[in-house]
Scaffold this motif. Sequence first.
Motif, PDB file in Angstrom:
ATOM      1  N   VAL A 230     -28.931  20.922 -68.569  1.00  0.00           N
ATOM      2  CA  VAL A 230     -29.677  20.808 -67.331  1.00  0.00           C
ATOM      3  C   VAL A 230     -31.095  20.364 -67.647  1.00  0.00           C
ATOM      4  O   VAL A 230     -31.777  20.967 -68.471  1.00  0.00           O
TER       5      VAL A 230
ATOM      6  N   GLU B  54     -29.687  24.701 -61.130  1.00  0.00           N
ATOM      7  CA  GLU B  54     -28.307  25.175 -61.182  1.00  0.00           C
ATOM      8  C   GLU B  54     -27.935  25.982 -59.931  1.00  0.00           C
ATOM      9  O   GLU B  54     -28.717  26.783 -59.418  1.00  0.00           O
TER      10      GLU B  54
ATOM     11  N   LYS C 277     -25.205  21.139 -59.805  1.00  0.00           N
ATOM     12  CA  LYS C 277     -26.588  20.783 -60.126  1.00  0.00           C
ATOM     13  C   LYS C 277     -27.238  20.192 -58.884  1.00  0.00           C
ATOM     14  O   LYS C 277     -26.718  19.253 -58.291  1.00  0.00           O
TER      15      LYS C 277
END
Length: 277
Positions: free
Chosen positions: A67, A73, A263
């Motif tokens: 990420v 997230e 995401k």
Amino acid sequence: MPVQRSGSPRRSRRTVFGVLLAVLSLLLTLPAAAADGSPAAKPQRGSAHLGMGVIPHDGQGPLPLGVTAEQTEGVDVSSHQGNVNWPALWSSGVKWAYVKATEGTYYENPYFAQQYNGSYNVGMIRGAYHFATPNTASGAAQADFFVNNGGGWSRDGKTLPGALDIEWNPYGAQCYGLSQATMVAWIWDFVNRYKARTGRYPVIYTATSWWKTCTGNYAGFAVNHPLWIARYNTSPGELPAGWGFQTMWQYTSSGPIVGDHNKFNGAYDRVVALANG
């Protein structure tokens, strides 16, 4: 004296043939066998959830490597997850969540309160989603059912706009028996009613391959509706027509603690901005 026979050969053959027909008829009524030899069965009504058809239809590839600072997230949950360990998810870095509220006009998630309030109570920004079944009721009727059963929106900075989960039909034909034009009209019926009820444009969750097949790759929703794309691979891949970028990306169904991980295409302040409208 001639020997008395209990039946002629012709009658015996008719009897055997009748038995065979009865057995064949019985076999045809049994469910088809799955690949592992077990009986295949349609899922129970109400059990559908985000991404249910992704792996069977689109497959899956390697997960993203990580990420970045520009991604936030999130998770999505339904009754399949039961009572969710929200503190553990929060500690792992998950900052937002979507919770299944409804399906069609016939199902409400029995775990909705624990999931929706639990995510809020640990500090997450959360929203609700509706699994569409366009062959069971109109878009407007399903939008009303959704809003009346947890899918509304409030300007509290912690509530995301409702999401329409429109994807493969787990109970039958993948496009629900609708033509591409009728499917597009159904989606308009839903999103227009949702906007009228809440003041917000709903998020649209879908997969590109389904969207191409069932809407003809219609581009008209991209102007106002955030896109939540489903693709289990290293990138979101090709997007449906009209959208230049995705707002959210469901990238796996086998993530930690809760399987479905996502995401957000932006830092945390952009999640807050979507919540605030």
